[in-house]
Design a protein around this motif. Structure first.
Motif, PDB file in Angstrom:
ATOM      1  N   THR A 161      22.503 -17.097  -1.572  1.00  0.00           N
ATOM      2  CA  THR A 161      23.161 -18.012  -2.508  1.00  0.00           C
ATOM      3  C   THR A 161      24.641 -17.680  -2.637  1.00  0.00           C
ATOM      4  O   THR A 161      25.494 -18.579  -2.629  1.00  0.00           O
ATOM      5  CB  THR A 161      22.481 -17.941  -3.895  1.00  0.00           C
ATOM      6  OG1 THR A 161      21.094 -18.253  -3.754  1.00  0.00           O
ATOM      7  CG2 THR A 161      23.127 -18.918  -4.860  1.00  0.00           C
ATOM      8  N   THR A 164      26.480 -18.808   0.449  1.00  0.00           N
ATOM      9  CA  THR A 164      26.561 -20.271   0.507  1.00  0.00           C
ATOM     10  C   THR A 164      27.650 -20.790  -0.425  1.00  0.00           C
ATOM     11  O   THR A 164      28.470 -21.636  -0.043  1.00  0.00           O
ATOM     12  CB  THR A 164      25.202 -20.894   0.129  1.00  0.00           C
ATOM     13  OG1 THR A 164      24.199 -20.422   1.032  1.00  0.00           O
ATOM     14  CG2 THR A 164      25.265 -22.406   0.177  1.00  0.00           C
ATOM     15  N   ILE A 165      27.663 -20.286  -1.645  1.00  0.00           N
ATOM     16  CA  ILE A 165      28.673 -20.731  -2.627  1.00  0.00           C
ATOM     17  C   ILE A 165      30.071 -20.324  -2.184  1.00  0.00           C
ATOM     18  O   ILE A 165      31.011 -21.129  -2.219  1.00  0.00           O
ATOM     19  CB  ILE A 165      28.356 -20.151  -4.023  1.00  0.00           C
ATOM     20  CG1 ILE A 165      27.074 -20.771  -4.573  1.00  0.00           C
ATOM     21  CG2 ILE A 165      29.518 -20.391  -4.979  1.00  0.00           C
ATOM     22  CD1 ILE A 165      26.589 -20.135  -5.868  1.00  0.00           C
ATOM     23  N   ALA A 168      31.366 -22.516   0.665  1.00  0.00           N
ATOM     24  CA  ALA A 168      31.779 -23.856   0.225  1.00  0.00           C
ATOM     25  C   ALA A 168      33.115 -23.812  -0.503  1.00  0.00           C
ATOM     26  O   ALA A 168      34.012 -24.627  -0.251  1.00  0.00           O
ATOM     27  CB  ALA A 168      30.705 -24.453  -0.674  1.00  0.00           C
ATOM     28  N   MET A 191      33.440 -29.302  -7.814  1.00  0.00           N
ATOM     29  CA  MET A 191      32.726 -28.536  -6.782  1.00  0.00           C
ATOM     30  C   MET A 191      31.681 -27.612  -7.395  1.00  0.00           C
ATOM     31  O   MET A 191      30.547 -27.525  -6.915  1.00  0.00           O
ATOM     32  CB  MET A 191      33.724 -27.705  -5.965  1.00  0.00           C
ATOM     33  CG  MET A 191      34.611 -28.500  -5.038  1.00  0.00           C
ATOM     34  SD  MET A 191      35.720 -27.403  -4.117  1.00  0.00           S
ATOM     35  CE  MET A 191      34.559 -26.587  -3.019  1.00  0.00           C
ATOM     36  N   VAL A 192      32.072 -26.918  -8.451  1.00  0.00           N
ATOM     37  CA  VAL A 192      31.156 -25.972  -9.098  1.00  0.00           C
ATOM     38  C   VAL A 192      29.982 -26.705  -9.738  1.00  0.00           C
ATOM     39  O   VAL A 192      28.844 -26.237  -9.682  1.00  0.00           O
ATOM     40  CB  VAL A 192      31.908 -25.097 -10.112  1.00  0.00           C
ATOM     41  CG1 VAL A 192      30.937 -24.249 -10.934  1.00  0.00           C
ATOM     42  CG2 VAL A 192      32.904 -24.198  -9.378  1.00  0.00           C
ATOM     43  N   LEU A 195      27.632 -27.460  -6.877  1.00  0.00           N
ATOM     44  CA  LEU A 195      26.983 -26.270  -6.337  1.00  0.00           C
ATOM     45  C   LEU A 195      25.976 -25.659  -7.306  1.00  0.00           C
ATOM     46  O   LEU A 195      24.927 -25.147  -6.893  1.00  0.00           O
ATOM     47  CB  LEU A 195      28.045 -25.216  -5.974  1.00  0.00           C
ATOM     48  CG  LEU A 195      28.917 -25.562  -4.761  1.00  0.00           C
ATOM     49  CD1 LEU A 195      30.121 -24.628  -4.680  1.00  0.00           C
ATOM     50  CD2 LEU A 195      28.095 -25.477  -3.474  1.00  0.00           C
ATOM     51  N   CYS A 196      26.305 -25.723  -8.592  1.00  0.00           N
ATOM     52  CA  CYS A 196      25.428 -25.083  -9.593  1.00  0.00           C
ATOM     53  C   CYS A 196      24.278 -25.973 -10.043  1.00  0.00           C
ATOM     54  O   CYS A 196      23.360 -25.502 -10.696  1.00  0.00           O
ATOM     55  CB  CYS A 196      26.253 -24.638 -10.800  1.00  0.00           C
ATOM     56  SG  CYS A 196      27.309 -23.204 -10.445  1.00  0.00           S
TER      57      CYS A 196
END
Length: 202
Positions: A161, A164-165, A168, A191-192, A195-196
């Motif tokens: 994880t 991946t974060i 990105a 973006m966050v 992603l979250c």
């Protein structure tokens, strides 16, 4: 009678201002043209000074690059420290960290950190660079683990994880344009959020 001479503190402040101006000019040219395609003559010309002055304040070209990435990594370190103090759940601290992280990597010095490969640095500088990047990876994993522990995040693999974060967010250093109509803060927030969205328990 007021002295016409600058105090030691004043001279130190002047030096810091001039040094930062040269460093900012250098990092912008490195980001725009690439490290190898940029000369210190061009850095000097961009701020209207001579090349010896760049050497005086920053050193040789390799030292200038190290200063640029060190400054960017220091910004990221400050982001991690500030996020640890955010009240609330683990996911709240994680999001605060990721948003500011993204803003930094879209900025001049953070962009340089992301775009600089290990091979561009000397062996000693390379080791310091890698150690600082590992520190940032550890900070992200630490916040993910804390969020998992308090139940605000549900994931199977913290390491994957985090990679991946980071991948990105780091890529925004290459595509984000301040003139595109959306600020760094707005881009980082969106973006966050994306992603979250997949991290929080349903």
């Amino acid at each position: 009678m007021t002295s016409p001479f600058r105090s030691a503190q004043g001279r130190s402040e002047d030096r810091a201002i001039k040094r930062q101006a040269l460093l900012t000019a250098a990092v912008r040219l490195f980001n725009e043209r690439g490290f190898h395609a940029t000369s210190l003559d061009e850095v000097a010309t961009s701020v209207g000074v001579t090349k010896p002055l760049v050497y005086h304040y920053l050193g040789n070209k390799d030292q200038v690059l190290l200063e640029c990435v060190s400054f960017g990594l220091a910004q990221l370190r400050e982001v991690a420290e500030a996020a640890r103090a955010v009240p609330g759940r683990g996911i709240d601290r994680l999001k605060a960290f990721l948003r500011r992280y993204a803003e930094v990597v879209m900025g001049d010095f953070g962009r340089c950190v992301i775009r600089t490969s290990d091979e561009m640095l000397t062996a000693d500088s390379r080791a310091r660079f890698r150690a600082a990047k590992r520190e940032m990876d550890a900070a992200m994993r630490e916040m993910l683990e804390a969020a998992v522990a308090d139940g605000s995040v549900r994931i199977a693999d913290v390491r994957l994880t985090a990679f991946t974060i980071a991948g990105a967010l780091n890529w925004s250093a290459r595509w984000h344009n301040d003139d595109a109509g959306q600020s760094r803060a707005e881009t980082a927030r969106d973006m966050v959020d994306i992603l979250c969205a997949g991290l929080e328990p349903r």
